[in-house]
Design a protein around this motif. Structure first.
Motif, mmCIF file in Angstrom:
data_model
loop_
_atom_site.group_PDB
_atom_site.id
_atom_site.type_symbol
_atom_site.label_atom_id
_atom_site.label_comp_id
_atom_site.label_asym_id
_atom_site.label_seq_id
_atom_site.Cartn_x
_atom_site.Cartn_y
_atom_site.Cartn_z
ATOM 1 N N ARG A 202 0.492 9.285 5.286
ATOM 2 C CA ARG A 202 2.058 9.556 4.841
ATOM 3 C C ARG A 202 2.870 8.661 5.690
ATOM 4 O O ARG A 202 2.341 7.966 6.524
ATOM 5 C CB ARG A 202 2.557 11.035 5.418
ATOM 6 C CG ARG A 202 1.924 12.231 4.470
ATOM 7 C CD ARG A 202 2.524 12.203 3.010
ATOM 8 N NE ARG A 202 4.100 12.599 2.885
ATOM 9 C CZ ARG A 202 4.775 11.931 2.025
ATOM 10 N NH1 ARG A 202 4.236 11.211 1.309
ATOM 11 N NH2 ARG A 202 6.022 12.269 1.994
ATOM 12 N N PRO A 203 4.152 8.332 5.171
ATOM 13 C CA PRO A 203 4.885 7.255 5.706
ATOM 14 C C PRO A 203 5.149 7.597 7.427
ATOM 15 O O PRO A 203 5.428 8.624 7.558
ATOM 16 C CB PRO A 203 6.539 7.272 5.084
ATOM 17 C CG PRO A 203 5.940 7.858 3.879
ATOM 18 C CD PRO A 203 4.770 8.754 3.871
ATOM 19 N N GLN A 351 -0.763 5.124 0.472
ATOM 20 C CA GLN A 351 -0.151 6.441 0.630
ATOM 21 C C GLN A 351 -0.583 7.567 0.116
ATOM 22 O O GLN A 351 -1.517 7.496 -0.670
ATOM 23 C CB GLN A 351 1.138 5.939 -0.024
ATOM 24 C CG GLN A 351 2.012 5.040 0.057
ATOM 25 C CD GLN A 351 2.956 5.374 1.595
ATOM 26 O OE1 GLN A 351 2.452 6.325 2.539
ATOM 27 N NE2 GLN A 351 4.060 4.615 1.839
#
Length: 450
Positions: A202-203, A351
């Protein structure tokens, strides 16, 4: 004059009509290798009958061609008779097929040289290096089509395997160590050529920081090229200097006074370490697979190349297909092919979708890979980067705790690797303390071999 062996093409077809078993001795010969269109049609229909177990002779091939209307004219049946009668034996079909292949290769070379001349005269905005890479790509593709690959018996394969084991015993493993010993242990020594490795998360989980940290370590002995489509080359360089100089990135990007000898000393030390590395950065935005391939080819030709890092898949453009998952799938397939073609490791970042955040422990799974399940299919290794502290920032026991969850590995085991993330310098190191109670204990998730 166009390279073309009329008699050899006739002899191949005649041999097949005389002895259908001759089809097993054609090597890599395909219909496209024949120069004359009627020969291509006869070859296709003859092999189609043979593959179905139906006898392919003058009458059956003629009947099939007539039904399909692929060859017109009233002289078809006499011509098939001529092919069979003028070929004394099928014994030399392999030799005839080789001649046809050679002529087809020469025609292919003429086509490539013609296109090369056209590109040189009208590059359409491309640089000379880009034109050269495109020409080299065409020649390489032509050579790959000509290369003959036959199945090998297990006896031959065993000899190759034992020799490889022996070479590793004498000269050491050829894996590229990542600089993180627990990760190297999980990956049987490190990254290997021909592999597509995926770091996903995830970011803000640190996947770029991990990729750069690993790349810098590998660059101590090997050549590394990072394609950064998200951050600029200066941002990557700042992170690298912060990491190798042990100077907080915020300090490096701020104002350092002339009297701050400690900071300047760290910068000097970091520059000294980085100057010894073979690490390059290409920060072209929204690169296509073709552009990436061309630049990687150029870099390898000039400087050598062992590891390509792509940050990240979701920012690439120009993929095949109209839907996003189709395009992402074409990128992963293309990067896997590039790893094999250039004999390098490709480390690509990806991602994860939001589904992991809906779970109680928020730990990611393979199914969370964003946009395409083909990433999982194409990759040799998939490692998910996770930091629990991102969801519980006030929990001191999670401060700096990170995990690399190896959830796919074609030739090794699966498991969790606890690491310490030092955010100030974007570095990862071994976790040497107790595993936080809110995170699964080390070794609690341990998969088998794929």
């Amino acid at each position: 004059m166009t390279p073309y062996a009329h008699q050899a093409e006739q002899s191949v077809l005649g041999a097949l009509l005389l002895d259908n078993a001759a089809a097993d001795r054609l090597g890599e010969l395909k219909a496209r290798h024949f120069y004359r269109e009627e020969h291509r049609s006869i070859f296709v229909e003859t092999l189609a009958l043979i593959s179905k177990g139906v006898p392919a002779d003058v009458i059956s091939v003629w009947d099939r061609l007539q039904a399909r209307g692929t060859v017109s004219g009233g002289e078809l049946l006499p011509y098939l008779n001529q092919l069979a009668q003028n070929t004394p034996s099928a014994a030399n079909v392999e030799h005839y097929a080789g001649i046809v292949l050679d002529k087809a290769l020469l025609r292919g070379l003429l086509h490539v040289t013609g296109k090369a001349e056209d590109l040189a005269r009208n590059p359409k905005g491309q640089s000379a290096d880009q034109v050269l890479d495109e020409v080299l790509s065409m020649v390489s593709t032509l050579a790959e089509r000509r290369a003959r690959q036959e199945p090998k018996s297990i006896n031959e394969l065993l000899v190759d395997l034992v020799e490889a084991v022996s070479r590793r015993a004498e000269s050491g493993d050829n894996a590229m160590a990542t600089g993180i010993s627990s990760l190297d242990e999980m990956l049987n020594g490190g990254f290997r050529r021909g592999q597509l490795v995926i770091f996903a998360g995830r970011p803000s989980m640190g996947k770029t920081a991990l990729a750069v940290d690993v790349g810098l370590s590998i660059a101590e002995k090997h050549s590394v090229l990072l394609f950064s489509m998200e951050m600029t080359a200066q941002e990557i360089t700042a992170r690298a200097l912060s990491s190798r100089g042990s100077l907080p990135l915020s300090r490096l990007l701020g104002r350092i006074g002339d009297t701050d000898s400690q900071s300047w000393g760290a910068i000097t030390h970091g520059c000294s370490r980085l100057n010894e590395l073979r690490f390059a950065v290409d920060d072209t935005a929204a690169s296509t697979l073709r552009e990436l391939r061309m630049r990687a080819n150029t870099w390898k030709r000039r400087h050598g190349l062992d590891l390509i890092i792509v940050d990240y898949l979701g920012l690439m453009t120009g993929g095949d297909g109209e839907k996003r998952h189709e395009q992402i799938g074409s990128y992963s397939r293309g990067l896997k092919a590039l790893a094999k073609e250039l004999d390098v490791t490709v480390l690509a970042l990806a991602q994860l979708n939001r589904k992991s955040e809906e779970r109680a422990d928020r730990r990611p799974q393979l199914s969370d890979l964003r946009d395409s399940g083909e990433i999982e299919q194409d990759a040799d290794v998939v490692a998910l980067v996770h930091r629990s502290e991102m969801y519980e920032p006030s929990n001191e026991t999670l401060r700096g705790f990170a995990e690399v969850l190896v959830r796919k590995q074609r030739n090794g085991c699966l498991g969790d690797i606890p690491l310490r993330f030092m955010g100030a310098t974007s570095q990862f190191e071994e976790w040497d303390g107790p595993i936080p109670s809110t995170a699964p204990q080390k070794g609690s998730w341990r998969g088998g071999y794929e």
